[in-house]
Design a protein around this motif. Structure first.
Motif, mmCIF file in Angstrom:
data_model
loop_
_atom_site.group_PDB
_atom_site.id
_atom_site.type_symbol
_atom_site.label_atom_id
_atom_site.label_comp_id
_atom_site.label_asym_id
_atom_site.label_seq_id
_atom_site.Cartn_x
_atom_site.Cartn_y
_atom_site.Cartn_z
ATOM 1 N N GLY A 38 -6.445 -2.500 0.407
ATOM 2 C CA GLY A 38 -5.378 -3.254 -0.245
ATOM 3 C C GLY A 38 -4.687 -4.203 0.709
ATOM 4 O O GLY A 38 -4.365 -5.341 0.357
ATOM 5 N N ARG A 39 -4.476 -3.747 1.941
ATOM 6 C CA ARG A 39 -3.830 -4.625 2.922
ATOM 7 C C ARG A 39 -4.739 -5.787 3.301
ATOM 8 O O ARG A 39 -4.283 -6.932 3.427
ATOM 9 N N LEU A 40 -6.029 -5.514 3.482
ATOM 10 C CA LEU A 40 -6.968 -6.600 3.778
ATOM 11 C C LEU A 40 -6.937 -7.653 2.678
ATOM 12 O O LEU A 40 -6.971 -8.859 2.948
ATOM 13 N N ARG A 41 -6.877 -7.190 1.437
ATOM 14 C CA ARG A 41 -6.804 -8.131 0.319
ATOM 15 C C ARG A 41 -5.547 -8.993 0.432
ATOM 16 O O ARG A 41 -5.574 -10.196 0.163
ATOM 17 N N GLY A 42 -4.447 -8.374 0.826
ATOM 18 C CA GLY A 42 -3.219 -9.127 1.026
ATOM 19 C C GLY A 42 -3.358 -10.158 2.130
ATOM 20 O O GLY A 42 -2.885 -11.292 2.011
ATOM 21 N N TYR A 43 -4.033 -9.784 3.218
ATOM 22 C CA TYR A 43 -4.281 -10.732 4.305
ATOM 23 C C TYR A 43 -5.090 -11.932 3.817
ATOM 24 O O TYR A 43 -4.916 -13.047 4.306
ATOM 25 N N MET A 76 -4.779 -12.392 -1.611
ATOM 26 C CA MET A 76 -4.973 -11.904 -2.976
ATOM 27 C C MET A 76 -3.736 -11.134 -3.427
ATOM 28 O O MET A 76 -3.130 -10.392 -2.651
ATOM 29 N N SER A 77 -3.372 -11.295 -4.661
ATOM 30 C CA SER A 77 -2.182 -10.645 -5.192
ATOM 31 C C SER A 77 -2.353 -9.128 -5.255
ATOM 32 O O SER A 77 -3.426 -8.619 -5.601
ATOM 33 N N GLY A 78 -1.276 -8.412 -4.939
ATOM 34 C CA GLY A 78 -1.291 -6.965 -5.087
ATOM 35 C C GLY A 78 -1.469 -6.537 -6.525
ATOM 36 O O GLY A 78 -1.861 -5.398 -6.804
ATOM 37 N N ASN A 79 -1.194 -7.453 -7.456
ATOM 38 C CA ASN A 79 -1.353 -7.147 -8.877
ATOM 39 C C ASN A 79 -2.813 -7.078 -9.307
ATOM 40 O O ASN A 79 -3.109 -6.773 -10.460
ATOM 41 N N GLU A 101 0.629 1.818 -9.583
ATOM 42 C CA GLU A 101 1.502 1.829 -8.407
ATOM 43 C C GLU A 101 1.598 0.468 -7.717
ATOM 44 O O GLU A 101 2.640 0.119 -7.171
ATOM 45 N N MET A 102 0.515 -0.292 -7.722
ATOM 46 C CA MET A 102 0.523 -1.586 -7.037
ATOM 47 C C MET A 102 1.030 -2.720 -7.919
ATOM 48 O O MET A 102 1.042 -3.877 -7.496
ATOM 49 N N GLN A 103 1.454 -2.393 -9.122
ATOM 50 C CA GLN A 103 1.930 -3.427 -10.040
ATOM 51 C C GLN A 103 3.427 -3.677 -9.908
ATOM 52 O O GLN A 103 3.996 -4.469 -10.647
ATOM 53 N N LYS A 104 4.046 -3.004 -8.957
ATOM 54 C CA LYS A 104 5.483 -3.200 -8.741
ATOM 55 C C LYS A 104 5.777 -3.176 -7.247
ATOM 56 O O LYS A 104 5.062 -2.555 -6.471
ATOM 57 N N TRP A 105 6.821 -3.880 -6.871
ATOM 58 C CA TRP A 105 7.231 -3.919 -5.469
ATOM 59 C C TRP A 105 7.884 -2.592 -5.103
ATOM 60 O O TRP A 105 8.808 -2.134 -5.771
ATOM 61 N N VAL A 106 7.389 -1.981 -4.041
ATOM 62 C CA VAL A 106 7.966 -0.741 -3.531
ATOM 63 C C VAL A 106 8.104 -0.880 -2.023
ATOM 64 O O VAL A 106 7.150 -1.255 -1.340
ATOM 65 N N ASP A 107 9.289 -0.617 -1.500
ATOM 66 C CA ASP A 107 9.480 -0.653 -0.052
ATOM 67 C C ASP A 107 8.897 0.605 0.576
ATOM 68 O O ASP A 107 8.827 1.658 -0.067
ATOM 69 N N PRO A 108 8.465 0.511 1.843
ATOM 70 C CA PRO A 108 7.889 1.685 2.514
ATOM 71 C C PRO A 108 8.838 2.872 2.498
ATOM 72 O O PRO A 108 10.049 2.727 2.661
ATOM 73 N N LYS A 109 8.250 4.039 2.277
ATOM 74 C CA LYS A 109 9.028 5.272 2.276
ATOM 75 C C LYS A 109 8.137 6.381 2.812
ATOM 76 O O LYS A 109 7.122 6.114 3.438
ATOM 77 N N THR A 110 8.499 7.612 2.613
ATOM 78 C CA THR A 110 7.709 8.716 3.143
ATOM 79 C C THR A 110 6.293 8.691 2.577
ATOM 80 O O THR A 110 6.038 8.092 1.537
ATOM 81 N N SER A 111 5.386 9.348 3.257
ATOM 82 C CA SER A 111 3.963 9.347 2.900
ATOM 83 C C SER A 111 3.415 7.923 2.940
ATOM 84 O O SER A 111 2.874 7.409 1.972
ATOM 85 N N SER A 145 0.845 6.600 4.240
ATOM 86 C CA SER A 145 -0.593 6.369 4.082
ATOM 87 C C SER A 145 -1.082 6.581 2.660
ATOM 88 O O SER A 145 -2.248 6.347 2.358
ATOM 89 N N ALA A 146 -0.204 7.032 1.764
ATOM 90 C CA ALA A 146 -0.625 7.340 0.392
ATOM 91 C C ALA A 146 -1.048 6.099 -0.372
ATOM 92 O O ALA A 146 -1.901 6.150 -1.251
ATOM 93 N N ARG A 147 -0.455 4.966 -0.021
ATOM 94 C CA ARG A 147 -0.694 3.713 -0.729
ATOM 95 C C ARG A 147 -0.366 2.563 0.210
ATOM 96 O O ARG A 147 0.113 2.784 1.324
ATOM 97 N N GLU A 148 -0.641 1.350 -0.223
ATOM 98 C CA GLU A 148 -0.245 0.192 0.563
ATOM 99 C C GLU A 148 1.079 -0.335 0.026
ATOM 100 O O GLU A 148 1.424 -0.130 -1.146
ATOM 101 N N PHE A 149 1.822 -0.991 0.907
ATOM 102 C CA PHE A 149 3.101 -1.579 0.529
ATOM 103 C C PHE A 149 3.028 -3.087 0.745
ATOM 104 O O PHE A 149 2.601 -3.540 1.811
ATOM 105 N N PRO A 150 3.427 -3.877 -0.240
ATOM 106 C CA PRO A 150 3.256 -5.339 -0.147
ATOM 107 C C PRO A 150 3.982 -5.993 1.015
ATOM 108 O O PRO A 150 3.600 -7.083 1.440
ATOM 109 N N ILE A 151 4.990 -5.321 1.563
ATOM 110 C CA ILE A 151 5.669 -5.909 2.717
ATOM 111 C C ILE A 151 4.720 -5.979 3.920
ATOM 112 O O ILE A 151 4.967 -6.702 4.888
ATOM 113 N N GLY A 152 3.594 -5.241 3.843
ATOM 114 C CA GLY A 152 2.602 -5.264 4.913
ATOM 115 C C GLY A 152 1.868 -6.584 5.032
ATOM 116 O O GLY A 152 1.240 -6.856 6.053
#
Length: 201
Positions: A144-149, A152-155, A167-177, A179-186
């Protein structure tokens, strides 16, 4: 992104696979985008010793949970640690499937360090029109992060598990866990042209 990256031989092998997938996809009317992505879609189906057992769903569930994302006759490239290819029959009934071992000779994989294979797969999967990954997998997250680089849209990324699918259809700031998912701020605003925000996601 700019200072630590894969060895050139990894990108070279991956590009051969991507070009082959896109050439095959073009016969079905799927044209790569202006950035060189698309022409096929991709999935990461994590199984094996994956500790998150609820995420290890059946192939029937993978198909039912993702079927609305794929286009008719679209080729699906699947990166997976599942060795038994019969597992994927519910998906193969609807789409042509491709795996890394389909490109062993084309990409010269036998001449490369076998530890490169996962990295090659991450690059290939990152160039799919749509990517569907496994929640709680850091491998899916990095794709997912490579796609962002690549811009490509996270959507254009989903997860195969029904309760985590969007989960990737909404903006979420980094939080615990983390590695569970990618965060668009990346990747959002990484070149300093825009301030990272939901608007640039």
């Amino acid at each position: 992104r700019d200072h630590i990256h894969y060895h050139d031989s990894i990108f070279c092998a991956a590009s051969k696979i991507i070009q082959s997938l896109q050439k095959e996809g073009s016969k079905h009317g799927f044209i790569p985008d202006k950035e060189g992505g698309g022409g096929f879609s991709s999935m990461h189906i994590r199984r094996g010793d994956f500790q998150w057992k609820k995420m290890r769903i059946s192939a029937e569930e993978w198909y039912e949970n993702t079927k609305d994302y794929w286009r008719k006759n679209e080729i699906l490239y699947i990166t997976t640690d599942e060795k038994n290819k019969t597992f994927f029959e519910p998906l193969a009934r609807h789409h042509e499937l491709r795996f890394l071992d389909n490109y062993e000779e084309l990409a010269g994989l036998s001449d490369l360090d076998p530890n490169y294979k996962g990295m090659i797969e991450s690059v290939v999967a990152s160039r799919g029109r749509i990517f569907v990954g496994t929640y709680f997998s850091s491998f899916s997250a990095y794709i997912g992060r490579l796609r962002g680089y690549y811009g490509m849209s996270g959507n254009l990324m989903w997860y195969g598990q029904k309760d985590r699918r969007d989960e990737m259809q909404k903006w979420v700031d980094p939080k615990t866990s983390y590695s569970a998912r990618e965060f668009p701020i990346g990747w959002s605003g990484i070149d300093g042209e825009t301030v990272p925000s939901e608007d640039s996601f």
